[in-house]
Design a protein around this motif. Structure first.
Motif, PDB file in Angstrom:
ATOM      1  N   ALA A 175       0.832  -1.210   0.000  1.00  0.00           N
ATOM      2  CA  ALA A 175       0.000   0.000   0.000  1.00  0.00           C
ATOM      3  C   ALA A 175       0.868   1.262   0.000  1.00  0.00           C
ATOM      4  CB  ALA A 175      -0.930  -0.013   1.211  1.00  0.00           C
ATOM      5  N   MET A 176       1.976   1.216   0.768  1.00  0.00           N
ATOM      6  CA  MET A 176       2.893   2.352   0.793  1.00  0.00           C
ATOM      7  C   MET A 176       3.527   2.567  -0.577  1.00  0.00           C
ATOM      8  SD  MET A 176       4.800   2.033   4.486  1.00  0.00           S
ATOM      9  CE  MET A 176       5.874   3.403   4.074  1.00  0.00           C
ATOM     10  N   LEU A 181       3.877   5.754  -5.485  1.00  0.00           N
ATOM     11  CA  LEU A 181       3.770   5.868  -6.941  1.00  0.00           C
ATOM     12  C   LEU A 181       2.740   6.929  -7.331  1.00  0.00           C
ATOM     13  CD1 LEU A 181       4.586   4.816  -9.744  1.00  0.00           C
ATOM     14  CD2 LEU A 181       2.807   3.072  -9.517  1.00  0.00           C
ATOM     15  N   LEU A 182       1.602   6.932  -6.649  1.00  0.00           N
ATOM     16  CA  LEU A 182       0.572   7.933  -6.941  1.00  0.00           C
ATOM     17  C   LEU A 182       1.061   9.348  -6.597  1.00  0.00           C
ATOM     18  CD1 LEU A 182      -2.635   6.099  -5.647  1.00  0.00           C
ATOM     19  CD2 LEU A 182      -1.932   6.448  -8.019  1.00  0.00           C
ATOM     20  N   SER A 188       4.531  15.130 -10.501  1.00  0.00           N
ATOM     21  CA  SER A 188       5.161  15.303 -11.812  1.00  0.00           C
ATOM     22  C   SER A 188       4.204  15.909 -12.830  1.00  0.00           C
ATOM     23  CB  SER A 188       5.689  13.960 -12.330  1.00  0.00           C
ATOM     24  OG  SER A 188       4.610  13.043 -12.488  1.00  0.00           O
ATOM     25  N   ASP A 189       2.883  15.722 -12.623  1.00  0.00           N
ATOM     26  CA  ASP A 189       1.892  16.259 -13.548  1.00  0.00           C
ATOM     27  C   ASP A 189       1.025  17.266 -12.800  1.00  0.00           C
ATOM     28  OD1 ASP A 189       0.113  16.835 -15.500  1.00  0.00           O
ATOM     29  OD2 ASP A 189      -0.594  14.796 -15.840  1.00  0.00           O
ATOM     30  N   LEU A 192      -2.873  16.871 -12.381  1.00  0.00           N
ATOM     31  CA  LEU A 192      -3.479  15.914 -11.457  1.00  0.00           C
ATOM     32  C   LEU A 192      -3.335  16.454 -10.048  1.00  0.00           C
ATOM     33  CD1 LEU A 192      -2.115  12.574 -12.959  1.00  0.00           C
ATOM     34  CD2 LEU A 192      -4.383  13.562 -13.258  1.00  0.00           C
ATOM     35  N   LYS A 193      -4.337  17.124  -9.568  1.00  0.00           N
ATOM     36  CA  LYS A 193      -4.317  17.705  -8.245  1.00  0.00           C
ATOM     37  C   LYS A 193      -5.235  16.924  -7.338  1.00  0.00           C
ATOM     38  CE  LYS A 193      -3.533  22.309 -10.163  1.00  0.00           C
ATOM     39  NZ  LYS A 193      -4.046  23.663 -10.258  1.00  0.00           N
ATOM     40  N   SER A 194      -4.962  17.022  -6.077  1.00  0.00           N
ATOM     41  CA  SER A 194      -5.804  16.321  -5.118  1.00  0.00           C
ATOM     42  C   SER A 194      -7.183  16.940  -5.098  1.00  0.00           C
ATOM     43  CB  SER A 194      -5.179  16.402  -3.714  1.00  0.00           C
ATOM     44  OG  SER A 194      -5.088  17.746  -3.318  1.00  0.00           O
ATOM     45  N   PRO A 195      -8.243  16.138  -4.824  1.00  0.00           N
ATOM     46  CA  PRO A 195      -9.593  16.688  -4.836  1.00  0.00           C
ATOM     47  C   PRO A 195      -9.781  17.817  -3.853  1.00  0.00           C
ATOM     48  CG  PRO A 195      -9.640  14.267  -4.824  1.00  0.00           C
ATOM     49  CD  PRO A 195      -8.220  14.682  -4.585  1.00  0.00           C
TER      50      PRO A 195
END
Length: 206
Positions: A175-176, A181-182, A188-189, A192-195
């Motif tokens: 899970a870690m 990875l996420l 890097s992008d 893609l921001k957190s909600p």
């Protein structure tokens, strides 16, 4: 009868045509009329527009046999209408319009310099809310991984406490790794921001 600026008198105003002008000039020398009416006729004869009631008063007081008919007198004359005064804007409306104009100018300026000014780079965890949300998300992911690994090894190795614990640790590590990875993909992008970050930015923009 007031002779101060006859054009400003209330009522219907007509254009002074040549027949009306000639009649007023002749009326200014008519002894049948009062001195006020003669002065009024002389004043109106030099103007381009005149109140109808003044011309009518002079016509009524003139000689019946020498004065022209009303139909011939006003033939070719038109009505003159005053344009309404522009409505005054309230102070609140003026302030609102000023702010809207400033906002429009600011947007126009940003549109002009968008190709010149560097774009703002996305900074992860720039707010306390983002940090707290990420921490809770990691804790929940690790707990879920540990629980899945524990249950999976419990079913495979016939309720062995050591293997169950090993399965939980293995699930926690996986899970870690997934969460790491996420996190790398998000940083890097910038798209893609957190909600939580996206919703907070939308509220600020509103």
């Amino acid at each position: 009868m007031s002779l101060d600026d006859p054009q400003k008198q209330p009522g219907l105003v007509v254009t002074v045509t040549e027949p009306i002008r000639l009649f007023l000039i002749s009326a200014s020398n008519d002894p049948r009329l009062s001195e006020d009416l003669r002065k009024l006729a002389l004043t109106l004869s030099s103007q381009s527009n005149a109140p109808y009631k003044h011309i009518n008063s002079i016509w009524v007081g003139s000689d019946v046999h020498t004065r022209p008919s009303l139909k011939s007198l006003f033939s070719g004359s038109g009505f003159v209408f005053d344009s309404p005064k522009p409505r005054e804007k309230s102070a609140e409306l003026q302030e609102r319009l000023r702010k809207l104009q400033e906002l429009a100018e600011r947007k126009e300026y940003q549109e002009l310099v968008k190709d010149i000014t560097p774009k703002k780079e996305y900074e992860p965890f720039s707010t306390y809310k983002d940090q707290l949300g990420f921490g809770l998300h990691v804790a929940l992911t690790m707990f879920t991984g540990y629980l899945v690994g524990y249950l999976a090894f419990r079913a495979l190795f016939n309720h062995s406490p050591a293997m169950n614990a090993a399965g939980g640790i293995l699930g926690l590590v996986l899970a870690m790794l997934v969460e790491t990875l996420l996190f790398i993909i998000r940083t890097s992008d910038p798209g893609l921001k957190s909600p939580s970050s996206t919703s907070s930015r939308l509220k600020k923009d509103q």
